[in-house]
Design a protein around this motif. Structure first.
Motif, PDB file in Angstrom:
ATOM      1  N   LEU A 606     -38.721 -10.209  23.922  1.00  0.00           N
ATOM      2  CA  LEU A 606     -39.400 -10.829  25.161  1.00  0.00           C
ATOM      3  C   LEU A 606     -39.836 -11.809  24.606  1.00  0.00           C
ATOM      4  CD1 LEU A 606     -40.623  -8.346  27.863  1.00  0.00           C
ATOM      5  CD2 LEU A 606     -38.658  -9.788  28.076  1.00  0.00           C
ATOM      6  N   VAL A 607     -40.443 -12.881  24.838  1.00  0.00           N
ATOM      7  CA  VAL A 607     -41.742 -13.971  24.735  1.00  0.00           C
ATOM      8  C   VAL A 607     -42.645 -13.477  25.285  1.00  0.00           C
ATOM      9  CG1 VAL A 607     -42.114 -16.398  24.192  1.00  0.00           C
ATOM     10  CG2 VAL A 607     -39.655 -16.081  24.441  1.00  0.00           C
ATOM     11  N   ALA A 608     -43.454 -12.488  25.129  1.00  0.00           N
ATOM     12  CA  ALA A 608     -44.894 -12.401  24.868  1.00  0.00           C
ATOM     13  C   ALA A 608     -45.511 -13.104  24.928  1.00  0.00           C
ATOM     14  CB  ALA A 608     -44.822 -10.844  25.318  1.00  0.00           C
ATOM     15  N   VAL A 609     -46.903 -13.378  25.229  1.00  0.00           N
ATOM     16  CA  VAL A 609     -47.969 -14.421  25.427  1.00  0.00           C
ATOM     17  C   VAL A 609     -49.700 -13.845  24.729  1.00  0.00           C
ATOM     18  CG1 VAL A 609     -49.225 -16.529  26.473  1.00  0.00           C
ATOM     19  CG2 VAL A 609     -46.712 -16.155  26.840  1.00  0.00           C
ATOM     20  N   GLY A 610     -49.999 -14.199  24.091  1.00  0.00           N
ATOM     21  CA  GLY A 610     -51.464 -14.355  23.934  1.00  0.00           C
ATOM     22  C   GLY A 610     -51.953 -15.641  24.327  1.00  0.00           C
ATOM     23  N   VAL A 611     -53.408 -15.714  24.686  1.00  0.00           N
ATOM     24  CA  VAL A 611     -54.423 -16.602  25.267  1.00  0.00           C
ATOM     25  C   VAL A 611     -55.931 -15.901  24.090  1.00  0.00           C
ATOM     26  CG1 VAL A 611     -54.952 -17.835  26.826  1.00  0.00           C
ATOM     27  CG2 VAL A 611     -53.169 -16.735  27.556  1.00  0.00           C
ATOM     28  N   LEU A 612     -56.190 -17.061  23.689  1.00  0.00           N
ATOM     29  CA  LEU A 612     -56.915 -17.326  23.356  1.00  0.00           C
ATOM     30  C   LEU A 612     -58.114 -18.084  22.846  1.00  0.00           C
ATOM     31  CD1 LEU A 612     -56.805 -17.310  19.423  1.00  0.00           C
ATOM     32  CD2 LEU A 612     -54.651 -17.731  21.187  1.00  0.00           C
ATOM     33  N   SER A 613     -59.717 -18.244  23.080  1.00  0.00           N
ATOM     34  CA  SER A 613     -60.488 -19.426  22.987  1.00  0.00           C
ATOM     35  C   SER A 613     -60.547 -19.431  21.339  1.00  0.00           C
ATOM     36  CB  SER A 613     -61.518 -18.808  23.541  1.00  0.00           C
ATOM     37  OG  SER A 613     -62.242 -17.971  23.054  1.00  0.00           O
ATOM     38  N   GLY A 614     -59.771 -19.540  20.213  1.00  0.00           N
ATOM     39  CA  GLY A 614     -59.520 -19.912  19.144  1.00  0.00           C
ATOM     40  C   GLY A 614     -59.366 -21.330  18.454  1.00  0.00           C
ATOM     41  N   ASN A 615     -58.655 -21.341  17.438  1.00  0.00           N
ATOM     42  CA  ASN A 615     -58.087 -22.416  16.619  1.00  0.00           C
ATOM     43  C   ASN A 615     -56.929 -22.610  16.584  1.00  0.00           C
ATOM     44  OD1 ASN A 615     -58.951 -21.606  14.192  1.00  0.00           O
ATOM     45  ND2 ASN A 615     -61.031 -22.444  14.887  1.00  0.00           N
ATOM     46  N   ARG A 616     -56.274 -21.503  16.243  1.00  0.00           N
ATOM     47  CA  ARG A 616     -54.700 -21.222  15.143  1.00  0.00           C
ATOM     48  C   ARG A 616     -54.087 -20.583  15.778  1.00  0.00           C
ATOM     49  NH1 ARG A 616     -57.050 -22.208  10.059  1.00  0.00           N
ATOM     50  NH2 ARG A 616     -57.342 -24.968   9.943  1.00  0.00           N
ATOM     51  N   ASN A 617     -52.836 -21.103  15.767  1.00  0.00           N
ATOM     52  CA  ASN A 617     -51.831 -20.273  17.117  1.00  0.00           C
ATOM     53  C   ASN A 617     -50.791 -20.289  16.675  1.00  0.00           C
ATOM     54  OD1 ASN A 617     -51.663 -23.038  17.732  1.00  0.00           O
ATOM     55  ND2 ASN A 617     -50.966 -22.708  19.575  1.00  0.00           N
ATOM     56  N   PHE A 618     -50.685 -20.436  15.267  1.00  0.00           N
ATOM     57  CA  PHE A 618     -49.317 -20.278  14.474  1.00  0.00           C
ATOM     58  C   PHE A 618     -48.675 -19.095  14.558  1.00  0.00           C
ATOM     59  CE2 PHE A 618     -52.586 -22.752  11.816  1.00  0.00           C
ATOM     60  CZ  PHE A 618     -51.868 -24.140  12.239  1.00  0.00           C
ATOM     61  N   GLU A 619     -47.342 -19.372  14.647  1.00  0.00           N
ATOM     62  CA  GLU A 619     -46.426 -18.516  14.502  1.00  0.00           C
ATOM     63  C   GLU A 619     -46.968 -17.063  14.237  1.00  0.00           C
ATOM     64  OE1 GLU A 619     -42.058 -18.823  15.340  1.00  0.00           O
ATOM     65  OE2 GLU A 619     -42.711 -20.846  13.869  1.00  0.00           O
ATOM     66  N   GLY A 620     -46.289 -15.777  14.004  1.00  0.00           N
ATOM     67  CA  GLY A 620     -46.875 -14.820  13.520  1.00  0.00           C
ATOM     68  C   GLY A 620     -48.686 -14.705  13.150  1.00  0.00           C
ATOM     69  N   ARG A 621     -49.222 -15.578  13.263  1.00  0.00           N
ATOM     70  CA  ARG A 621     -51.084 -15.290  13.217  1.00  0.00           C
ATOM     71  C   ARG A 621     -51.374 -14.461  14.444  1.00  0.00           C
ATOM     72  NH1 ARG A 621     -54.521 -18.472  10.646  1.00  0.00           N
ATOM     73  NH2 ARG A 621     -56.727 -18.404  11.302  1.00  0.00           N
ATOM     74  N   VAL A 622     -51.432 -14.596  14.930  1.00  0.00           N
ATOM     75  CA  VAL A 622     -52.345 -13.471  16.386  1.00  0.00           C
ATOM     76  C   VAL A 622     -51.511 -12.268  16.417  1.00  0.00           C
ATOM     77  CG1 VAL A 622     -53.065 -13.389  18.141  1.00  0.00           C
ATOM     78  CG2 VAL A 622     -53.217 -15.694  18.238  1.00  0.00           C
ATOM     79  N   HIS A 623     -50.221 -11.782  16.701  1.00  0.00           N
ATOM     80  CA  HIS A 623     -49.705 -10.935  16.006  1.00  0.00           C
ATOM     81  C   HIS A 623     -48.643 -10.967  16.425  1.00  0.00           C
ATOM     82  CE1 HIS A 623     -49.178  -6.530  18.198  1.00  0.00           C
ATOM     83  NE2 HIS A 623     -50.008  -6.753  17.736  1.00  0.00           N
ATOM     84  N   PRO A 624     -47.715  -9.532  15.753  1.00  0.00           N
ATOM     85  CA  PRO A 624     -46.628  -9.941  15.090  1.00  0.00           C
ATOM     86  C   PRO A 624     -45.585 -10.207  16.702  1.00  0.00           C
ATOM     87  CG  PRO A 624     -47.428  -8.574  13.525  1.00  0.00           C
ATOM     88  CD  PRO A 624     -48.351  -8.981  15.198  1.00  0.00           C
ATOM     89  N   ASN A 625     -46.360  -9.865  17.528  1.00  0.00           N
ATOM     90  CA  ASN A 625     -45.546  -9.278  19.048  1.00  0.00           C
ATOM     91  C   ASN A 625     -45.321 -10.312  20.436  1.00  0.00           C
ATOM     92  OD1 ASN A 625     -45.745  -5.789  18.238  1.00  0.00           O
ATOM     93  ND2 ASN A 625     -43.306  -6.198  18.283  1.00  0.00           N
TER      94      ASN A 625
END
Length: 970
Positions: A606-625
């Motif tokens: 699945l393409v699961a989603v993280g939503v954050l009030s941050g400044n970076r969202n590169f692949e593999g950065r927020v969480h591997p899943n």
């Protein structure tokens, strides 16, 4: 609970207590050094290039060399500009730049005026020359000529991911200096430096549960303590000895570096040693630019370069072009500062501002609070500029008053800036300086938006989010694509969590984090999130319990006003409890997801989603899943958490339905600007800032109980897996070695565009099947004890193995994502580190091929140190991110750039060739060199050593080698 406490405790015991550190105060150069007899009698040019251990003295007869030990003090040539700011305090002076009586000064951008003042104040006719002052003053002409100028910032800030390695480097440099016969105590910062522990905190637990205490997992920092050993050799059984380095260390877990810089550390104007001058800085974090929003010029540099600045070396920079960004109009009442900055980020990416300053002006600036401006400046790295400057104005002064700065400081700040022509009235167009280029944004056109799913600059209007995400599902794998077959795009997976049945699908939100320096320093969006939470709870809305929610503010002030305003209980009700104070999810320390959630995601791809009030969202950065990650404002983080999916159109689909059957839409609970302004006036007051920051020097009981011996040299523990003496200086000699050409190099990796420092040197979890995991397992550690790459940045063995270990790294050799490559002599597919080691055993040099924007993202010196330790001698790319290119130079790796119009594809390069790169004896900045292939083909590329100083670093094998030799020769 015991295992958790054992796992967490080390961070509170491994930190050097703040009491042993002092911020050294040095008189800023109002005098200069020069030979004490006619310079010609000393001079013997010992090299044909300007890289000698002896400094170069420029005279009318050319460049001459002078031994450092033969320099004495003389008067600053601009001493006639000195005058008292207050006639009644004649002992306190400033350089009055208006006395230059040069019309060019009044037309300079305000950011360039800061560079000019620093050059005049530090002019010593050696490190900073009169020619440098003239070049800056003549910016209108010289901005287009790639002119090199020195800059000595007033101070340095460091976060722990780069600050701890810097301290380790200092300890190793002291060993090297002693080994070569010098005084190790010379390796000591001579300008104010602050290290804030913020990047190491991880969200191990979220949401308050009765009977369970939420803990923070923090980095083990084996700097000076006595602790209870957990595994043989993994911790120190007796007090270790760290050299007393003059860095002010701010104790951990209480704030984010950029917010404490904004609210507390920023002087705006220094009053030091009898002189007033503008505050300025560099920091070992790319988002150091946040302070530009307060009118303090600063930007991020690599940790390696920052170490040199701390040791007294000026930054050598190409005088930048300055893009004027004109703001007009008034923002819509429903728009947040996050929406504005995401809009500006996309706009400036399209304009092209890499390597340039951006300076904001126009009547729209007064519509923005300092928190709004700081948010815009914070994301400067995401739009590619070096700095994003808002000059000081009346609103800046009100912010200083609001945050508890003393009245006498406010008085001399405004008086000084007015006297030198650096105080701005944005409503007065006659003050507008000349810019290289002017672009404009009407704030009334900004709409609510997010950015993603893989890059900060990919803005998407909230009204178009559902459609955009579903388009990404179908699109070919890339920055805006996941390549999910159409027959699988509506797949649903059932799973259990806490004995309850739930369902996931593509687009389901599994992480929702209010985090990061970008937004948590802004009361309007934080209170906006709180008010939205209050209205949501009152309407009967909730967040599904499997979604990992968290709130990690940038300082205790945020918690203070959230509590005082009464919104904290509502945030907690939705799962947004305060989990700690630090970067957390934004840096990749999001912590583990529930196992049942991970299984559902992985088993169904699945393409699961993280939503954050941050400044970076590169692949593999927020969480591997979480393959899709979106940046947005804190209120929208909560809205998407309530919705549970990114596939929602807020305008026509409800967030939920009450028990009575009433549909609740986002517009029903969205707070108005008037509500926010009213609550901010009442609850964000100076007393809060004073109370919180009075404690900053006091630490806490655990912190204050630490023992910190003051030995000159560090007693390395060979069994430690956190702190290890790096091998950078093992073969260093006092004599320079002539740089050698690179013969028959193999290509270790063939990479595409926008390879980030997260791809090169990940900060997150250590995969159980990785080379780093095998190293730690061999030393008796279990996977639970691996911690993160970020936590182990003091150990080169772990970090070298973690280089290119990101699971989202796309290597063209394999045509798929993963941290592996082809070892060509054997034709085997190996982990990147293992392949590099095999090449090293057979003495094969290595290079990397890459596309555009190589090294974008976070300022990570290990993204250069790691490749260096893997045997990388050069990188050949289409373009570089500024800080990463500087880090490569700092480690002696050659940054090569294709000639304009050329790429690997246009040259027919596959990466399977062997490359010979000829390094001529006589080098100059940005010169072209020949590259020959074993196929007989040859082409040219530009060596991206942009200044003479960078060439000097290269000849010394890197900036740290240069500084060691300089300290010994002095």
């Amino acid at each position: 609970m015991t295992p958790v406490q054992t796992h967490i405790t080390p961070v509170q015991t491994y930190i050097t207590p703040v009491q042993i550190y002092i911020t050294p105060v040095q008189t800023y150069n109002t005098t200069v050094q020069m030979c004490n007899t006619p310079v010609q009698t000393y001079i013997t040019p010992v090299q044909t290039y300007n890289t000698s251990l002896w400094p170069v003295v420029r005279t009318s007869k050319g460049d001459l060399f002078c031994p450092l030990g033969m320099l004495t003090m003389m008067k600053n040539p601009y001493a006639d500009l000195l005058e008292p700011l207050d006639p009644n305090l004649k002992e306190k002076k400033f350089y009055n730049l208006t006395k230059l009586e040069d019309d060019r000064y009044a037309h300079l951008p305000f950011s360039i005026r800061v560079l000019l003042e620093a050059a005049i104040r530090n002019c010593d006719c050696f490190l900073v020359k009169k020619d440098d002052v003239e070049n800056i003053l003549n910016w209108k002409v010289t901005q287009h000529q790639s002119v090199e100028v020195p800059f000595k910032p007033a101070r340095v800030i460091l976060q722990d991911f780069t600050g701890v390695p810097a301290v380790v480097d200092f300890a190793a440099m002291r060993d090297a200096v002693k080994k070569l016969g010098g005084d190790p105590e010379k390796i000591n910062p001579i300008c104010p430096a602050d290290l804030v522990i913020d990047h190491s905190i991880q969200v191990d637990f979220n949401r308050w549960i009765k009977g369970r205490c939420m803990r923070q997992k923090r980095k083990r920092m084996e700097l000076c303590l006595k602790i209870k050993p957990s595994k043989a050799g993994d911790s120190l059984a007796a007090p270790s000895r760290i050299p007393t380095v003059h860095v002010q260390l701010r104790f951990s877990g209480t704030r984010i570096i950029h917010q404490v810089n904004l609210e507390y550390l920023a002087r705006v104007v220094f009053d030091q040693d009898g002189y007033y001058y503008p505050d300025s800085l560099v920091g070992t974090d790319s988002h150091t630019t946040m302070i530009d929003g307060l009118g303090v010029l600063g930007w991020g540099v690599g940790g390696i370069e920052a170490e040199a600045v701390m040791l007294g070396q000026p930054i050598s920079m190409v005088l930048p072009e300055v893009v004027g960004y004109k703001l007009v109009g008034t923002p819509n009442s429903l728009v947040t500062s996050t929406d504005i900055v995401l809009t500006i980020t996309k706009h400036l990416r399209q304009v092209g501002v890499v390597g340039k300053f951006v300076e904001f002006f126009g009547p729209g600036v007064v519509r923005l609070s300092i928190a709004d401006r700081a948010t815009i400046s914070n994301m400067c790295p995401e739009y590619g500029a070096t700095a994003a400057f808002f000059p000081v104005d009346k609103i800046s002064m009100k912010y200083l008053e609001q945050t508890g700065r003393e009245e006498n400081k406010l008085n001399y700040i405004e008086r000084y800036l007015t006297a030198v022509g650096m105080f701005r009235n944005f409503s007065d167009p006659s003050q507008d300086p000349e810019f290289t280029q002017v672009v404009e944004l009407d704030l009334s056109t900004v709409v609510s938006c997010c950015s993603g799913p893989k890059r900060p600059q990919d803005k998407v209007a909230v009204s178009n989010m559902k459609q955009d995400f579903e388009s990404c599902l179908s699109t070919k794998q890339g920055f805006k694509g996941f390549q999910i077959p159409s027959v699988r795009q509506d797949d649903k997976v059932k799973f259990k969590y806490n004995e309850q049945d739930y369902e996931l699908r593509h687009g389901s939100v599994v992480i929702a984090a209010i985090t990061s320096c970008t937004n948590t320093s802004n009361p309007s969006v934080m209170l906006g999130a709180g008010l939205l939470a209050k209205k949501a709870v009152e309407a009967g809305l909730d967040v599904k319990p499997y979604i990992k929610t968290s709130l990690s503010p940038g300082s205790g002030v945020v918690t203070y006003y959230l509590k005082e305003s009464g919104v904290m209980p509502y945030l907690a009700k939705l799962g947004f409890d305060v989990v700690g104070y630090g970067c957390m999810t934004c840096i990749g320390n999001s912590g583990p997801l529930p196992e049942s959630v991970v299984e559902a995601i992985t088993e169904s791809d699945l393409v699961a989603v993280g939503v954050l009030s941050g400044n970076r969202n590169f692949e593999g950065r927020v969480h591997p899943n979480t393959r899709a990650n979106y940046l947005t404002s804190p209120p929208l983080v909560i809205a998407y958490a309530i919705a549970g999916t990114i596939r929602i159109s807020f305008e026509v689909e409800p967030l939920g339905v009450t028990e009575e059957g009433k549909e609740i839409f986002l517009r029903d609970i969205w707070p108005t600007r008037e509500e926010l302004q009213d609550i901010e006036r009442k609850f964000v007051i100076p007393a809060m800032f004073k109370e919180v920051y009075q404690k900053i020097e006091k630490g806490n009981e655990c912190w204050n109980s630490l023992n910190a011996p003051s030995d000159k040299l560090y007693a390395w523990n060979p069994k430690s897996t956190y702190i290890k003496s790096p091998p950078f200086f093992e073969t260093l000699t006092i004599d320079l070695q002539t740089p050698k050409s690179i013969d028959n190099a193999f290509v270790l990796l063939n990479l595409g565009d926008s390879v980030t420092t997260d791809h090169i040197s990940p900060a997150g979890n250590i995969a159980r099947n990785s080379p780093a995991a095998r190293y730690l397992t061999d030393r008796g550690l279990t996977p639970r004890q691996f911690n993160s790459y970020g936590s182990r940045r003091g150990n080169d063995a772990v970090m070298a193995r973690g280089t290119f270990a990101n699971i989202r790294l796309f290597n063209k050799f394999l045509n798929k994502q993963g941290p592996q490559t082809t070892h060509f002599p054997s034709a085997e597919t190996l982990d990147v580190y293992d392949a590099a080691e095999r090449y090293h055993r057979h003495n094969h040099p290595l290079i990397i091929l890459a596309g555009k924007e190589y090294g974008s993202g976070s300022s990570r010196d290990w993204a250069a140190k790691g490749p260096y330790l893997q045997g990388i001698r050069a990188v050949l790319a289409e373009s570089y991110e500024r800080i990463h290119r500087s880090n490569l130079v700092g480690m002696g790796i050659i940054p090569l750039e294709y000639l304009p119009g050329q790429t690997a594809d246009s040259l027919g390069l596959t990466g399977r060739e062997r490359y010979t790169i000829s390094i001529p004896e006589m080098l100059k900045p940005r010169m072209d060199v020949e590259i020959k292939l074993d196929s007989g083909k040859s082409f040219q590329a530009t060596m991206r050593f942009d200044t003479d100083v960078e060439l000097a670093y290269f000849h010394h094998g890197g900036i740290l080698n240069y500084m060691i030799r300089k300290m010994i020769s002095n």
